[in-house]
Design an enzyme around this catalytic site. Structure first.
Site, short mmCIF file in Angstrom:
data_model
loop_
_atom_site.label_atom_id
_atom_site.label_comp_id
_atom_site.label_asym_id
_atom_site.label_seq_id
_atom_site.Cartn_x
_atom_site.Cartn_y
_atom_site.Cartn_z
N LEU A 112 9.05 -4.55 1.68
CA LEU A 112 9.09 -3.25 1.58
C LEU A 112 8.40 -2.50 2.83
N THR B 25 0.89 -1.28 0.06
CA THR B 25 -0.14 -0.14 -0.06
C THR B 25 0.74 1.19 -0.20
N SER C 25 8.52 4.19 8.05
CA SER C 25 9.62 4.59 7.03
C SER C 25 9.82 5.88 7.12
N ASP D 181 1.03 -8.78 9.00
CA ASP D 181 1.70 -7.97 9.78
C ASP D 181 3.19 -8.27 10.09
N GLN E 156 4.32 3.88 -1.43
CA GLN E 156 4.64 4.27 -2.41
C GLN E 156 5.29 3.12 -3.65
N GLU F 21 20.00 5.96 4.56
CA GLU F 21 19.99 6.56 5.89
C GLU F 21 20.93 5.71 6.66
N THR G 35 18.69 1.19 2.92
CA THR G 35 18.52 2.70 2.62
C THR G 35 19.75 3.62 2.95
N TYR H 276 15.19 5.28 13.13
CA TYR H 276 14.96 4.42 11.66
C TYR H 276 16.21 4.06 11.05
N LYS I 114 17.31 0.16 10.38
CA LYS I 114 17.53 -0.28 9.03
C LYS I 114 18.84 -1.09 8.94
P1 NAP Z 1 5.88 4.35 2.62
O1 NAP Z 1 5.09 4.61 1.59
O2 NAP Z 1 5.82 4.78 4.01
O3 NAP Z 1 5.16 2.54 2.73
C1 NAP Z 1 5.35 1.99 3.82
C2 NAP Z 1 4.77 0.37 3.68
O4 NAP Z 1 4.88 -0.23 5.03
C3 NAP Z 1 3.21 0.66 3.75
O5 NAP Z 1 2.37 -0.16 3.11
C4 NAP Z 1 2.79 0.42 4.97
O6 NAP Z 1 1.43 -0.10 5.41
C5 NAP Z 1 3.72 -0.90 5.33
N1 NAP Z 1 3.84 -0.94 7.02
C6 NAP Z 1 3.99 -0.22 7.86
N2 NAP Z 1 4.11 -1.05 8.88
C7 NAP Z 1 3.86 -2.36 8.61
C8 NAP Z 1 3.78 -3.42 9.29
N3 NAP Z 1 3.70 -3.73 10.80
N4 NAP Z 1 3.36 -4.74 8.76
C9 NAP Z 1 3.37 -4.76 7.33
N5 NAP Z 1 3.54 -3.46 6.66
C10 NAP Z 1 3.65 -2.50 7.35
O7 NAP Z 1 7.25 3.63 2.11
P2 NAP Z 1 8.31 3.60 0.67
O8 NAP Z 1 8.61 4.90 0.27
O9 NAP Z 1 7.27 2.91 -0.24
O10 NAP Z 1 9.45 2.92 1.23
C11 NAP Z 1 9.18 1.50 0.81
C12 NAP Z 1 10.48 0.86 1.85
O11 NAP Z 1 11.65 1.33 1.32
C13 NAP Z 1 10.38 0.96 3.39
O12 NAP Z 1 10.98 0.03 3.83
C14 NAP Z 1 11.56 2.26 3.38
O13 NAP Z 1 11.96 2.40 4.57
C15 NAP Z 1 12.36 1.75 2.23
N6 NAP Z 1 13.21 2.93 1.54
C16 NAP Z 1 12.50 4.14 0.97
C17 NAP Z 1 13.30 4.99 0.50
C18 NAP Z 1 12.50 6.37 -0.27
O14 NAP Z 1 13.12 7.01 -0.50
N7 NAP Z 1 10.92 6.15 -0.52
C19 NAP Z 1 14.63 5.13 0.24
C20 NAP Z 1 15.18 3.93 0.98
C21 NAP Z 1 14.53 2.68 1.37
P3 NAP Z 1 0.27 0.90 5.93
O15 NAP Z 1 -0.22 1.51 4.44
O16 NAP Z 1 -0.69 -0.04 6.34
O17 NAP Z 1 0.94 1.95 6.71
O1 G4F Z 2 11.82 13.82 2.76
P1 G4F Z 2 12.33 13.39 4.09
O2 G4F Z 2 11.51 13.24 5.41
O3 G4F Z 2 13.16 12.03 4.10
P2 G4F Z 2 14.63 11.27 4.58
O4 G4F Z 2 14.56 11.62 5.72
O5 G4F Z 2 15.72 11.65 3.79
O6 G4F Z 2 13.88 9.73 4.53
C1 G4F Z 2 13.45 9.19 3.36
O7 G4F Z 2 14.51 8.74 2.55
C2 G4F Z 2 15.36 7.72 3.30
C3 G4F Z 2 16.42 7.55 2.04
O8 G4F Z 2 17.64 8.06 2.29
C4 G4F Z 2 14.48 6.44 3.40
F1 G4F Z 2 15.10 5.58 4.01
C5 G4F Z 2 13.31 7.19 4.36
O9 G4F Z 2 12.14 5.77 4.46
C6 G4F Z 2 12.42 8.30 3.89
O10 G4F Z 2 11.77 7.72 2.51
O11 G4F Z 2 13.36 14.41 4.46
C7 G4F Z 2 14.48 14.74 3.33
C8 G4F Z 2 15.26 16.25 4.12
C9 G4F Z 2 15.78 15.90 5.43
O12 G4F Z 2 17.07 16.36 5.81
C10 G4F Z 2 14.80 17.01 6.32
O13 G4F Z 2 15.49 17.36 7.66
O14 G4F Z 2 14.55 17.13 3.98
C11 G4F Z 2 14.75 17.95 5.27
N1 G4F Z 2 13.20 18.58 5.49
C12 G4F Z 2 13.53 19.86 5.50
N2 G4F Z 2 12.28 20.59 6.24
C13 G4F Z 2 12.26 18.37 5.87
C14 G4F Z 2 11.51 19.28 6.17
N3 G4F Z 2 11.66 17.06 5.69
C15 G4F Z 2 10.56 16.89 6.15
N4 G4F Z 2 9.88 15.72 6.25
N5 G4F Z 2 9.62 17.73 6.50
C16 G4F Z 2 10.11 19.15 6.55
O15 G4F Z 2 9.26 20.26 6.78
#
Ligand code: NAP
Ligand code: G4F
Length: 324
Positions: free
Chosen positions: A80, A12, A84, A58, A14, A127, A125, A149, A153
């Site tokens: 995934l 569900t 997050s 879950d 992104q 991170e 990630t 977080y 990870k």
């Molecule tokens: P997201 O939009 O926040 O989606 C997270 C998903 O995890 C949702 O479907 C959520 O379900 C599910 N979830 C949360 N808690 C759970 C649980 N207890 N059991 C089963 N499912 C659960 O994250 P995303 O951006 O798609 O990222 C996907 C993965 O890649 C994550 O692991 C994230 O940490 C990692 N990641 C993301 C990025 C990025 O830039 N997007 C980069 C590096 C790594 P609900 O809809 O029910 O909340």
């Molecule tokens: O968009 P962010 O919240 O993403 P962040 O923290 O980089 O994490 C995302 O990417 C990770 C991969 O590197 C994933 F693992 C993680 O699950 C997630 O998808 O913040 C990006 C940057 C940060 O430096 C934050 O301090 O944006 C800066 N920021 C500035 N103002 C803000 C804001 N972030 C958020 N969320 N909201 C603000 O108002």
């Protein structure tokens, strides 16, 4: 030939929605793990629902993972699912550890219990690099996570490698840098900006409050990144890969491109608000995806400007419809 079957946790979210589309196009049978909630949250997958099998489960609940794998009998599992959102991990560090960290061990154990041949992808990630020890960051850069977080990870990353080395499992970790899209959650900075641009353009909001504008991120398009997940599981041997664009920009630069797209000057609307600063920041992320390029043949296709354009245009249309 029988279809390949895949289980996606986090379907569900992104990435889950883009990966499901990608695998369906490859003629997979796709099973999505869905956790129970009192209201449905299938917005990102509603267009796919008649093509997907949804299974209740879950990452906090071991038995549900075993049952899901027994039901789906998958060839591949893409993990995934996670808590997050980085700021939420300071508010709920234990829950984050349970889902984002230990949840991975639960899934690996479920695989061992049902079928050790299942190929496993873990969503690692950038991170992990946190307080970056070198720039750009590659598979050999030391880790230094900066949030509960990131620490969760890190555990997840190493337990994936450990199960690969201990039990000879086909387990891979993709170290993905930030990737965005019109399906990004509204709390992440990119979507927060593009959504605010749309609301300001339509006269609903007058300002956008943000935290640190100087942080740098290597931002790619989520639709491009999910292909790399799949490629990792198609190799002859399991391994870990950095997936990134190799370009880094500040939050300030993102604002400029996004507001420009709507014909607005970002400096007239963005207000810095201390509430959005983090207890510990990740200042610079810039990935070196040379290994993925050489081994997987993966390269990002969507430019930064194109991605921002997609997001702003989507949000302008969405807000226009909502205010009709
Ligand atoms: P997201 O939009 O926040 O989606 C997270 C998903 O995890 C949702 O479907 C959520 O379900 C599910 N979830 C949360 N808690 C759970 C649980 N207890 N059991 C089963 N499912 C659960 O994250 P995303 O951006 O798609 O990222 C996907 C993965 O890649 C994550 O692991 C994230 O940490 C990692 N990641 C993301 C990025 C990025 O830039 N997007 C980069 C590096 C790594 P609900 O809809 O029910 O909340
Ligand atoms: O968009 P962010 O919240 O993403 P962040 O923290 O980089 O994490 C995302 O990417 C990770 C991969 O590197 C994933 F693992 C993680 O699950 C997630 O998808 O913040 C990006 C940057 C940060 O430096 C934050 O301090 O944006 C800066 N920021 C500035 N103002 C803000 C804001 N972030 C958020 N969320 N909201 C603000 O108002």
């Amino acid at each position: 030939m029988a279809k390949k079957r895949a289980v996606i946790t986090g379907i569900t979210g992104q990435d889950g929605s883009y990966l499901a589309e990608f695998l369906l196009e490859k003629d997979y049978e796709v099973f999505g793990l869905i956790r129970r909630s009192s209201t449905v949250n299938f917005e990102r997958i509603s267009h796919l629902q008649d093509k997907l099998e949804l299974i209740s489960g879950d990452l906090l609940d071991q038995k549900s993972l075993v049952t899901a794998l027994q039901t789906a009998k998958p060839h591949e599992v893409y993990n995934l699912g996670a808590q997050s959102f980085v700021p939420a991990s300071w508010e709920q560090p234990m829950l984050t550890g349970e889902i984002t960290g230990l949840g991975v061990t639960r899934m690996l154990e479920a695989i061992r219990t049902t079928d050790e041949e299942i190929r496993f992808y873990q969503a690692s990630t950038s991170e992990l690099f946190g307080k970056a020890q070198e720039t750009p960051q590659s598979e050999t850069t030391p880790f230094y996570p900066r949030s509960p977080y990131g620490v969760s990870k890190l555990y997840a990353h190493w337990i994936t490698i450990n199960y690969r080395e201990s039990f000879d499992m086909f387990a891979c970790a993709g170290i993905l840098f930030n990737h965005e899209s019109p399906r990004r959650g509204l709390e992440f900075v990119t979507r927060k900006i593009t959504h605010a641009v749309a609301r300001i353009k339509h006269g609903i909001d007058e300002e956008l409050r943000l935290g640190n504008l100087d942080a740098r991120r290597d931002w790619g398009f989520a639709g491009d990144f999910v292909q790399a997940m799949w490629l990792m599981l198609q190799q002859d041997k399991p391994d870990d890969f950095v997936i990134a664009t190799g370009e880094t920009r500040t939050i300030r630069e993102f604002c400029q491109v996004a507001f420009d797209r709507a014909g607005l000057d970002w400096e007239n609307y963005v207000v810095v608000d201390e509430r959005f600063f983090r207890p510990a920041e990740v200042n610079i992320l810039l990935g070196d995806a040379a290994k993925a390029s050489e081994t997987l043949g993966w390269k990002p296709e969507t430019s930064f400007e194109k991605m921002v354009q997609l997001m702003v245009d989507h949000d302008l249309e969405m807000v226009a419809k909502q205010s009709e």
